[in-house]
Write an enzyme that holds these catalytic residues in place. Structure first.
Site, mmCIF file in Angstrom:
data_model
loop_
_atom_site.group_PDB
_atom_site.id
_atom_site.type_symbol
_atom_site.label_atom_id
_atom_site.label_comp_id
_atom_site.label_asym_id
_atom_site.label_seq_id
_atom_site.Cartn_x
_atom_site.Cartn_y
_atom_site.Cartn_z
ATOM 1 N N GLY A 11 0.811 -1.214 0.000
ATOM 2 C CA GLY A 11 0.000 0.000 0.000
ATOM 3 C C GLY A 11 0.838 1.256 0.000
ATOM 4 O O GLY A 11 2.062 1.228 0.176
ATOM 5 N N PHE A 12 0.174 2.379 -0.159
ATOM 6 C CA PHE A 12 0.820 3.678 -0.318
ATOM 7 C C PHE A 12 1.678 4.031 0.895
ATOM 8 O O PHE A 12 2.883 4.295 0.782
ATOM 9 C CB PHE A 12 -0.267 4.726 -0.553
ATOM 10 C CG PHE A 12 0.214 6.141 -0.687
ATOM 11 C CD1 PHE A 12 1.341 6.454 -1.423
ATOM 12 C CD2 PHE A 12 -0.492 7.179 -0.075
ATOM 13 C CE1 PHE A 12 1.775 7.774 -1.554
ATOM 14 C CE2 PHE A 12 -0.074 8.490 -0.206
ATOM 15 C CZ PHE A 12 1.067 8.785 -0.932
ATOM 16 N N ILE A 13 1.079 4.035 2.086
ATOM 17 C CA ILE A 13 1.823 4.412 3.282
ATOM 18 C C ILE A 13 2.708 3.268 3.772
ATOM 19 O O ILE A 13 3.876 3.464 4.117
ATOM 20 C CB ILE A 13 0.861 4.875 4.392
ATOM 21 C CG1 ILE A 13 0.135 6.160 3.962
ATOM 22 C CG2 ILE A 13 1.614 5.114 5.702
ATOM 23 C CD1 ILE A 13 -0.943 6.626 4.919
ATOM 24 N N TYR A 153 -16.842 3.084 6.316
ATOM 25 C CA TYR A 153 -15.381 3.113 6.452
ATOM 26 C C TYR A 153 -14.960 3.636 7.817
ATOM 27 O O TYR A 153 -14.219 2.984 8.564
ATOM 28 C CB TYR A 153 -14.777 3.976 5.337
ATOM 29 C CG TYR A 153 -13.305 4.278 5.524
ATOM 30 C CD1 TYR A 153 -12.392 3.259 5.768
ATOM 31 C CD2 TYR A 153 -12.828 5.585 5.427
ATOM 32 C CE1 TYR A 153 -11.036 3.537 5.933
ATOM 33 C CE2 TYR A 153 -11.483 5.867 5.588
ATOM 34 C CZ TYR A 153 -10.593 4.839 5.840
ATOM 35 O OH TYR A 153 -9.257 5.125 6.006
ATOM 36 N N LYS A 157 -13.318 1.751 11.295
ATOM 37 C CA LYS A 157 -12.093 2.202 11.952
ATOM 38 C C LYS A 157 -12.343 2.497 13.438
ATOM 39 O O LYS A 157 -11.483 2.259 14.287
ATOM 40 C CB LYS A 157 -11.530 3.426 11.235
ATOM 41 C CG LYS A 157 -10.823 3.080 9.924
ATOM 42 C CD LYS A 157 -9.639 2.155 10.172
ATOM 43 C CE LYS A 157 -8.799 1.954 8.944
ATOM 44 N NZ LYS A 157 -7.637 1.060 9.213
#
Length: 324
Positions: A11-13, A153, A157
């Site tokens: 993933g991006f991070i 979403y 979380k």
């Protein structure tokens, strides 16, 4: 040196966190299922760069699969579990909330179990600024209400955060939860606004804006986010910490900056604002500064050109990446 389990490693991070850990000499066990939540070519690009390095060990698996996840116990021990795997995106969660529950709630539960069963003392969870709902104070502190999420979403979380607290209480697991605000940089998720604008303007496509473009977002560069995440490995007990969103810009001004850098005029099409979107988003990061010693180092004036230059250098294939 230490050994870390990093989920969502393609993933991006997480890919950048993994790289920074290896740059410091640590070993990374990287987990990802390479799902098609967005164009998998972007995940393959990030993963291939990590797999060239000896300190990286890749495990392809879905963290929401209990049996597969618990098999990671045998690959331990770990000095920390950094759970950055998630189904992200507020609008997509409205369309398929079940996959968000599976990954973000059940997946977090499975990773907490891995931590406990391997005797791991440190757990990091990626959460989201979306958890603050519709009208938080701006800039938003961690003390703002997170009890009224607007989409599945952010609701998932919130559930993941609560699970982390229960494992902290029951097992004395040291937990840092990061509520990430808007992150940008090279090889970003293609559903993120800066990547989309860069691609759409460079390729002469319609630039679709939900709302009138006066809505604003606080942005922070990927490298600053990755550094902050790693700083969260220090013992804190149980803490929720904002990370990111320190420089605010309107969507219209962002388009103008990308236009100037790409050298093309945007063909902007304004659409109705999505009910899952908020008008303004920026972080109060005083807690990250005081507790972690974190300071963002990359300004928008430096970071946006980095993204645009990366896009132009990789244009032969990133121009074909699907942008929703």
């Amino acid at each position: 040196m230490s050994r870390y389990l990093v989920t969502g490693a393609a993933g991006f991070i997480a890919s950048r966190v993994s790289q920074f850990l290896m740059d410091a000499g640590h070993t990374v066990v990287g987990v990802d299922n390479l799902n098609d939540a967005y164009d998998v070519r972007m995940k393959d690009y990030r993963l291939q760069r990590l797999q060239k390095q000896e300190l990286f060990n890749f495990v392809k698996m879905d963290i929401s699969d209990k049996d597969a996840a618990l098999a990671l116990v045998d690959k331990g021990p770990y000095d920390g579990v950094i759970n950055l795997a998630a189904r992200a995106g507020v609008r997509q969660s409205v369309e398929n909330p079940w996959v968000y529950v599976n990954t973000n709630v059940n997946g977090t539960l499975n990773m907490l179990e891995v931590a406990v069963r391997t005797g791991t003392k440190k757990f990091i969870l990626a959460s989201t600024s979306s958890i603050y709902g519709s009208n938080p104070p701006i800039p938003t502190p961690e003390t703002a209400s997170s009890d009224y999420p607007l989409q599945p979403y952010s609701a998932t979380k919130k559930g993941a955060e609560a699970l982390c607290h229960s494992y902290h209480y029951l097992h004395n697991l040291d937990v840092t939860i990061f509520r990430y605000f808007t992150v940008y940089g090279p090889a970003a998720r293609p559903d993120m606004v800066m990547f989309r604008f860069c691609q759409w303007i460079a390729e002469g496509r319609e630039v679709r804006v939900n709302g009138d473009g006066t809505q604003s977002r606080g942005f922070t560069y990927l490298d600053d986010i990755a550094r902050g995440t790693i700083l969260g490995l220090k013992p804190v007990g149980y803490e929720v910490i904002n990370l990111g969103g320190h420089q605010v810009i309107t969507i219209n001004d962002l388009i103008h900056k990308v236009e100037d850098l790409v050298g093309k005029k945007a063909n902007v099409i304004y659409q109705d604002r999505h009910p899952a979107d908020v008008m303004e988003n920026s972080a109060n990061v005083d807690k990250a500064r005081s507790m972690l010693g974190w300071e963002p180092q990359v300004s928008l004036e430096e970071g946006i050109p980095n993204l645009v230059n990366w896009y132009l250098s990789e244009r032969s294939w990133v121009s074909q990446i699907l942008t929703p």
